[in-house]
Scaffold this motif. Structure first.
Motif, PDB file in Angstrom:
ATOM      1  N   LEU A 245       0.854  -1.076  -0.150  1.00  0.00           N
ATOM      2  CA  LEU A 245       0.011   0.006  -0.090  1.00  0.00           C
ATOM      3  C   LEU A 245       0.844   1.417  -0.050  1.00  0.00           C
ATOM      4  O   LEU A 245       1.613   1.273   0.825  1.00  0.00           O
ATOM      5  N   PRO A 246       0.724   2.177  -0.989  1.00  0.00           N
ATOM      6  CA  PRO A 246       1.627   3.283  -0.999  1.00  0.00           C
ATOM      7  C   PRO A 246       1.289   4.423   0.044  1.00  0.00           C
ATOM      8  O   PRO A 246       0.178   4.435   0.741  1.00  0.00           O
ATOM      9  N   HIS A 247       2.186   5.193   0.671  1.00  0.00           N
ATOM     10  CA  HIS A 247       2.108   6.082   1.687  1.00  0.00           C
ATOM     11  C   HIS A 247       1.391   7.204   0.934  1.00  0.00           C
ATOM     12  O   HIS A 247       1.234   7.512   0.078  1.00  0.00           O
ATOM     13  N   VAL A 248       0.609   7.905   2.251  1.00  0.00           N
ATOM     14  CA  VAL A 248      -0.123   9.036   1.700  1.00  0.00           C
ATOM     15  C   VAL A 248       0.577  10.190   2.474  1.00  0.00           C
ATOM     16  O   VAL A 248       0.544  10.348   3.464  1.00  0.00           O
ATOM     17  N   GLY A 249       1.462  11.039   1.506  1.00  0.00           N
ATOM     18  CA  GLY A 249       2.241  12.123   1.748  1.00  0.00           C
ATOM     19  C   GLY A 249       3.456  11.608   2.885  1.00  0.00           C
ATOM     20  O   GLY A 249       3.204  11.283   4.032  1.00  0.00           O
ATOM     21  N   PRO A 252       7.796   7.204   5.477  1.00  0.00           N
ATOM     22  CA  PRO A 252       7.431   6.348   6.597  1.00  0.00           C
ATOM     23  C   PRO A 252       7.709   7.092   7.990  1.00  0.00           C
ATOM     24  O   PRO A 252       8.739   7.692   8.072  1.00  0.00           O
ATOM     25  N   PRO A 253       7.212   6.850   8.939  1.00  0.00           N
ATOM     26  CA  PRO A 253       5.875   5.887   9.179  1.00  0.00           C
ATOM     27  C   PRO A 253       4.504   6.892   8.825  1.00  0.00           C
ATOM     28  O   PRO A 253       3.519   6.625   9.771  1.00  0.00           O
ATOM     29  N   GLN A 254       4.605   7.632   7.692  1.00  0.00           N
ATOM     30  CA  GLN A 254       3.088   8.348   7.737  1.00  0.00           C
ATOM     31  C   GLN A 254       2.322   7.298   7.370  1.00  0.00           C
ATOM     32  O   GLN A 254       2.486   6.353   6.674  1.00  0.00           O
ATOM     33  N   ALA A 255       1.011   7.647   7.237  1.00  0.00           N
ATOM     34  CA  ALA A 255      -0.290   6.787   7.120  1.00  0.00           C
ATOM     35  C   ALA A 255      -0.268   6.345   5.671  1.00  0.00           C
ATOM     36  O   ALA A 255       0.362   7.094   4.698  1.00  0.00           O
ATOM     37  N   ASP A 256      -0.623   5.033   5.297  1.00  0.00           N
ATOM     38  CA  ASP A 256      -0.614   4.592   4.016  1.00  0.00           C
ATOM     39  C   ASP A 256      -2.007   4.523   3.609  1.00  0.00           C
ATOM     40  O   ASP A 256      -2.682   5.041   4.317  1.00  0.00           O
ATOM     41  N   LEU A 257      -2.207   4.058   2.202  1.00  0.00           N
ATOM     42  CA  LEU A 257      -3.318   4.261   1.699  1.00  0.00           C
ATOM     43  C   LEU A 257      -4.527   3.317   2.483  1.00  0.00           C
ATOM     44  O   LEU A 257      -5.634   3.615   2.503  1.00  0.00           O
ATOM     45  N   GLY A 258      -3.972   2.507   3.365  1.00  0.00           N
ATOM     46  CA  GLY A 258      -5.078   1.520   4.109  1.00  0.00           C
ATOM     47  C   GLY A 258      -5.910   2.340   5.119  1.00  0.00           C
ATOM     48  O   GLY A 258      -7.235   2.215   5.229  1.00  0.00           O
ATOM     49  N   PHE A 259      -5.658   3.511   5.533  1.00  0.00           N
ATOM     50  CA  PHE A 259      -6.393   4.345   6.375  1.00  0.00           C
ATOM     51  C   PHE A 259      -7.513   4.736   5.683  1.00  0.00           C
ATOM     52  O   PHE A 259      -8.784   4.836   5.998  1.00  0.00           O
ATOM     53  N   LEU A 260      -7.185   5.260   4.457  1.00  0.00           N
ATOM     54  CA  LEU A 260      -8.074   5.780   3.245  1.00  0.00           C
ATOM     55  C   LEU A 260      -9.053   4.633   2.858  1.00  0.00           C
ATOM     56  O   LEU A 260     -10.301   5.078   3.061  1.00  0.00           O
ATOM     57  N   LEU A 261      -8.493   3.431   2.767  1.00  0.00           N
ATOM     58  CA  LEU A 261      -9.475   2.491   2.347  1.00  0.00           C
ATOM     59  C   LEU A 261     -10.405   2.164   3.570  1.00  0.00           C
ATOM     60  O   LEU A 261     -11.617   1.937   3.243  1.00  0.00           O
TER      61      LEU A 261
END
Lengths: 426, 424
Positions: A245-249, A252-261
Motif C-alpha cells: 500500500l503506498p504512503h499518503v504524504g 514512513p511512518p506516515q499513514a498509508d493508503l490503508g487508512f483511506l481504504l
C-alpha cells in the motif's frame, strides 16, 4: 429508579432557555447527551486508570507510607506518577511538544506528525474489524469470528502478494480484492451454516478462529506452502513491492493508503445500511426477523450476505496489515492477527455499531495502543494499562445510568445502544 | 429468493438422509481405501504404566479390523440414505458410523507405528482433564442464562479465578493453601459475576457488550498484576497444585477407575456441581423459579418471585462456579499462572453451553466431545502419524462445527435471556 426515568421521554425544555445557546449547552451537559456521556466516560476511565497507576507504583506507595511527616512528597509523587504516564500516552499518540522545539532548531517537521501517524496506523485495522462486527450487530448477529475472517484475508493477501507477480497498481488491487474474497469466504461459513442448519453463529465463529489460526500455522510450516524459502521460522515470504500500500504524504511512518481504504469502507457501510434495499433488509432482520420474514424478506439469505460482507471487511483489515506501507512490510507471522478481531468487538460497541462511531472509536483505541507503547517505554507502567483503560471506557460508555449517577446528571431518554443484538435468539 | 428457500425447505428430511448417508459412506471409503495401508497389529493399552491393577493390552490385526469397520460404516450409510428410520435408529447409526471410523483411524495410526502403542486410558483421561474447565465454564453460563442474564464473561471469570487461586495458594503455602486458593478462585469468579450482575441488572448495560468488556478488563488486570506482583515476587507464583486423590474402591476399578476416580479433587467437585445444578434447576422449586425468571420475568414477578434478586444470586453463584474452573487451570493442573492462561476456554465453554442446549448434561457431553478430539489429536501426534500437528490441532474445533451444524441444529435460549427486567 433510573431505568423508570430513562423510559420516560425527556421533558420539553422551557422556552426561555432554548433561546440562549449557553443555556442549551448547559442543558446538554446537565441532561447528559450521548456526547457528554462519552466524554465523561472517558474521563472516568482515565481516573480509574490513574488510581491503578498509583497503587501499583512502588515509589508512590513508599511516599504514602510517610504521609504523616511528609504529606507534600506523597502528593507530589502521586501526581508525578500519573502525570508522567498520561503525558507519555499523549505524546506517543497525538503530539509531543519536544518535536516542535526540535523542528525550530533544524529538526524534521515530519517528526511532529509522527505520533499521529502511529495512531492512524494502529487505528486502520481496528476500524475495519470494528465494521466487521458492527454490520452483523445491526442485523442481529454476533460476529466473534473477525479473527478468522482476518486470517482468511491475510493468507490470501500474503499468497497473492508474494507468489504472484503483476504490474504496479494491478498487483495491489488484486491483493486487496483477494483478501476481501478470502475474508468473505470464511465469513460465508457461519452465515451459511446458520441459514441451512440453524447452527449458532457464536459457536461457529469461535471455532473458526481456532481453525484458521491453526491453518495459518500449518501454511507457515512448509516451504512448499506459504513459508519463506530458507526460513526455519514460521514466517511468510515477503510481499512484493508492487503489492504494498503506498504512503499518503511524506516518508514512513506516515499513514498509508490503508487508512483511506478504512474510511472509504466505513462510508460504504454507512451508504449500504442507510440507502440501499439490502441495507434495509439487514436492519429489518436485526430489528425483528419475524417481521422481516412476513414482509417477504429471506432472513436466511440476509444472514449469509451479512456475514460475507463482515468477512470481506475483516479481510480488508488483514490487507491493510499484511500489505502495510512499511519498508519492507512486516511479513505474515502467526502473531500477525494479534487481537484485532476481539478489539473489533469493543470498537464496534464503543462506536455504537454506526460507521462514523466506529471510525472515532477506532481512532481512540488506535491512539491508546500507539500511546501505550510509549508509556511502557518511558515509564515503569506496563502496557497492559491500555487494555484496562479501553475496557473501562467501553464499560462506562455502555452504562449511561452509571455515569449519570456518578455526575448527578438528570436523565435523558435512551442509552444509544438500541441497535444491538440483545440475545442469542436474535 | 423465496423459491430457493422453499426448494431447500420442503424435502429437508430427504436431503438430510442423503447427506448423512453419503457422509457415512465417505467415511467408510476412507477407512477401506486409506486406513488399510498399514499391516501388522494395532496394540491398545488399557492401563497406565505402573497402575496397581494391570489389564492386558489388546492386540488387533489392523487390516481385517479396519476393512470390517469400513464395510459396516458403508452399510450404515446405505441404510441411512435409503430406509425411513425412527429417530432412535438414526442416532444408533450415527454412533455406529462415528465409532467405527474412529476405531479404524486408531487402528491405522497405531499399526503405522510398530514401537509405540495407543494408550486408551491416557486418551480418555486427557479427555476428562480437557473437559473440566469447559464443563465448569458452561455450568457458570447456564446458571446465569437460565435466570435471564447472558454471561460471556466466563473467560474473564476463569482467568481471574486462575490468578487468585495461584497467588493465594502460593501466599498461604502447604496443602491447606491449595484449599484457600480454590476458595479464593471461586470467590474472585463470584466477584466478577457480581460486577456482571450490577452492570447488567442495575445499570442495564447490554449484556453481550458487558461480557466482552469484562473479559478485556480481566486480561488487562491479570497481565498488569502478573507484571507488577508475580514477576518481581516469584514466590507468589510458586506452582503448588493438588496431587491426584484416588477415591477408595472406585479408583481401583480397572479402566474406569483411573479415568474418573483417580484425579484432581476439582474433578470431583465438578461431578458434585454438575449433579447439584442439574437437580436444582430441573427438579426443585428453586429451579422452577429460576427458569420462570429466565423465561418470563413479568409472570414470575406477578406470582411474587423476586426477579432481580434471583438474577443477582444466580449470576454471582455462576461466577463462583467458573472461578473453580479457573482454579483448576492453576492449582488443579500445573500450579503456575501465566498470562492469558484461560486461552479461550471460556468462549469454548460458552459454545458447549449453547451446543448442550442450556442443559448441564448436554453441555458436559459437548465438553467431553471437545476434550476427546483435542486429546485424540495429541495422541495421534505422539504416534507420529503423517499428518501435520497443526491440522490435528484443528480437530476439536472442526468436530464441534460439524456436530453443531449436523446434529444439533437450531437451539433456543431461555426466552428472556439478555433482556433486562424493568419493573413496570
Amino acid at each position: 429508579m433510573t431505568e423508570q426515568q430513562a423510559a420516560v421521554p425527556a421533558p420539553a425544555p422551557e422556552p426561555r432557555r432554548t433561546r440562549l445557546t449557553a443555556g442549551v449547552l448547559i442543558e446538554a451537559v446537565t441532561e447528559g447527551s450521548p456526547t457528554i456521556i462519552t466524554i465523561l466516560a472517558i474521563f472516568s476511565a482515565l481516573v480509574v486508570g490513574g488510581v491503578l497507576i498509583v497503587v501499583s507504583d512502588p515509589v508512590v506507595l513508599r511516599a504514602w507510607d510517610s504521609l504523616g511527616y511528609a504529606p507534600g512528597t506523597a502528593l507530589s509523587s502521586t501526581w508525578q506518577s500519573v502525570a508522567s504516564a498520561y503525558s507519555a500516552l499523549f505524546e506517543g499518540s497525538i503530539f509531543s511538544p519536544t518535536t516542535v522545539a526540535n523542528a525550530f532548531h533544524g529538526g524534521s517537521i515530519a517528526a511532529i506528525f509522527y505520533p499521529l501517524s502511529l495512531t492512524v496506523y494502529e487505528a486502520t485495522p481496528l476500524i475495519l474489524t470494528g465494521l466487521a462486527v458492527a454490520v452483523p450487530f445491526r442485523s442481529g448477529l454476533f460476529n466473534i469470528g473477525a479473527t478468522s475472517q482476518f486470517l482468511g484475508g491475510a493468507i490470501v493477501a500474503a499468497w497473492l502478494g508474494a507468489d504472484v507477480s503483476l504490474p504496479l497498481v494491478i498487483h495491489l488491487v488484486v491483493c486487496v480484492a483477494g483478501a476481501m474474497v478470502g475474508g468473505a469466504a470464511i465469513g460465508w461459513i457461519p452465515g451459511a451454516l446458520k441459514a441451512r442448519t440453524g447452527a449458532h453463529e457464536v459457536i461457529v465463529t469461535i471455532m473458526l478462529n481456532y481453525v484458521m489460526a491453526n491453518l495459518l500455522l500449518y501454511l507457515l510450516s512448509g516451504h512448499h506452502l506459504l513459508q519463506a524459502p530458507g526460513q526455519p521460522n514460521q514466517i511468510a515470504a515477503p510481499v512484493a513491492g508492487n503489492a504494498v500500500l503506498p504512503h499518503v504524504g511524506g516518508p514512513p511512518p506516515q499513514a498509508d493508503l490503508g487508512f483511506l481504504l478504512a474510511i472509504a469502507a466505513a462510508a460504504g457501510v454507512a451508504w449500504l445500511l442507510s440507502r440501499t434495499t439490502i441495507g434495509f433488509q439487514f436492519r429489518t432482520v436485526g430489528a425483528n426477523p419475524n417481521a422481516a420474514r412476513s414482509a417477504g424478506m429471506s432472513v436466511e439469505r440476509t444472514w449469509v450476505r451479512v456475514m460475507m460482507i463482515a468477512g470481506s471487511l475483516a479481510g480488508l483489515a488483514a490487507a491493510t496489515v499484511v500489505l502495510a506501507g512499511g519498508s519492507p512490510p512486516p511479513p505474515l507471522v502467526p502473531s500477525t492477527p494479534g487481537t484485532y478481531g476481539f478489539d473489533g468487538i469493543t470498537v464496534a460497541l464503543l462506536g455504537r455499531a454506526k460507521p462514523a462511531g466506529v471510525i472515532l472509536a477506532g481512532l481512540l483505541f488506535g491512539a491508546l495502543n500507539a500511546g501505550g507503547t510509549n508509556v511502557a517505554g518511558l515509564t515503569s507502567v506496563p502496557v497492559d494499562i491500555v487494555q484496562v483503560l479501553e475496557g473501562t471506557i467501553v464499560l462506562f460508555v455502555a452504562a449511561p445510568p452509571l455515569i449519570r449517577s456518578i455526575y448527578r446528571l438528570r436523565s435523558a431518554a435512551g442509552t444509544g445502544m438500541e441497535d444491538f443484538a440483545k440475545g442469542w435468539n436474535g | 429468493m423465496t423459491a430457493l428457500t422453499t426448494a431447500v425447505r420442503l424435502p429437508r428430511a430427504d436431503v438430510r438422509a442423503y447427506v448423512a448417508g453419503g457422509s457415512f459412506i465417505g467415511l467408510g471409503l476412507v477407512d477401506v481405501l486409506v486406513f488399510t495401508r498399514h499391516h501388522g497389529d494395532a496394540v491398545f493399552a488399557l492401563s497406565l504404566p505402573g497402575a496397581g491393577v494391570q489389564v492386558p493390552d489388546v492386540h488387533v490385526p489392523a487390516v481385517p479390523t479396519v476393512l470390517a469397520l469400513g464395510l459396516v460404516t458403508i452399510a450404515a450409510g446405505f441404510v441411512r440414505a435409503l430406509v425411513d428410520l425412527s429417530s432412535l435408529a438414526k442416532r444408533v447409526l450415527i454412533g455406529v458410523a462415528l465409532v467405527g471410523s474412529l476405531f479404524a483411524l486408531l487402528c491405522w495410526a497405531d499399526a503405522s507405528n510398530p514401537v509405540g502403542s495407543m494408550n486408551l486410558i491416557d486418551l480418555l483421561q486427557g479427555t476428562v482433564f480437557a473437559a473440566i474447565p469447559l464443563v465448569l465454564g458452561a455450568l457458570s453460563g447456564l446458571m446465569c442464562e437460565r435466570s435471564g442474564v447472558i454471561n460471556i464473561a466466563i473467560e474473564g471469570q476463569l482467568l481471574t479465578g486462575a490468578f487468585a487461586a495461584a497467588i493465594v495458594s502460593s501466599a498461604v503455602g502447604a496443602t491447606v493453601g491449595l484449599w484457600f486458593g480454590l476458595l479464593a478462585g471461586s470467590l474472585t469468579g463470584g466477584l466478577v459475576g457480581a460486577l456482571l450482575a450490577v452492570f447488567a441488572i442495575k445499570y442495564l448495560v447490554d449484556q453481550i457488550i458487558l461480557g466482552v468488556v469484562i473479559n478485556l478488563l480481566a486480561i488487562g488486570f491479570t497481565n498488569y498484576l502478573y507484571d507488577r506482583v508475580m514477576v518481581p515476587y516469584a514466590n507468589l507464583n510458586a506452582g503448588n497444585f493438588f496431587t491426584p486423590y484416588k477415591i477408595p474402591v472406585l479408583g481401583d476399578i480397572p479402566i474406569i477407575g483411573p479415568i474418573f476416580f483417580d484425579s484432581t479433587v476439582i474433578l470431583y467437585i465438578a461431578y458434585i456441581l454438575l449433579i447439584v445444578i442439574q437437580v436444582a434447576l430441573f427438579s426443585t422449586r428453586w429451579g422452577l423459579r429460576v427458569r420462570a425468571v429466565g423465561e418470563h420475568p413479568t409472570a414470575a414477578d406477578t406470582v411474587g418471585i423476586r426477579v432481580l434478586w434471583t438474577r443477582y444470586r444466580n449470576v454471582i453463584l455462576g461466577g463462583m462456579v467458573a472461578g473453580i474452573g479457573g482454579a483448576y487451570l492453576t492449582v488443579g493442573s500445573t500450579g503456575q499462572f501465566s498470562t492469558g492462561i484461560s486461552s479461550g476456554f471460556g468462549y469454548i465453554g460458552l459454545a458447549c453451553m449453547i451446543f448442550g442446549r442450556w442443559k448441564p448434561f448436554g453441555a458436559t457431553a459437548a465438553a467431553l466431545l471437545f476434550g476427546f478430539c483435542r486429546q485424540l489429536g495429541q495422541e495421534l501426534q505422539l504416534l507420529n502419524v503423517p499428518i501435520s500437528p497443526y491440522l490435528l490441532a484443528m480437530l476439536p474445533y472442526v468436530a464441534t462445527i460439524i456436530a453443531v451444524a449436523g446434529l444439533v441444529g437450531r437451539v433456543r435460549a431461555p426466552a428472556a435471556d439478555g433482556k433486562p427486567y424493568i419493573k413496570a
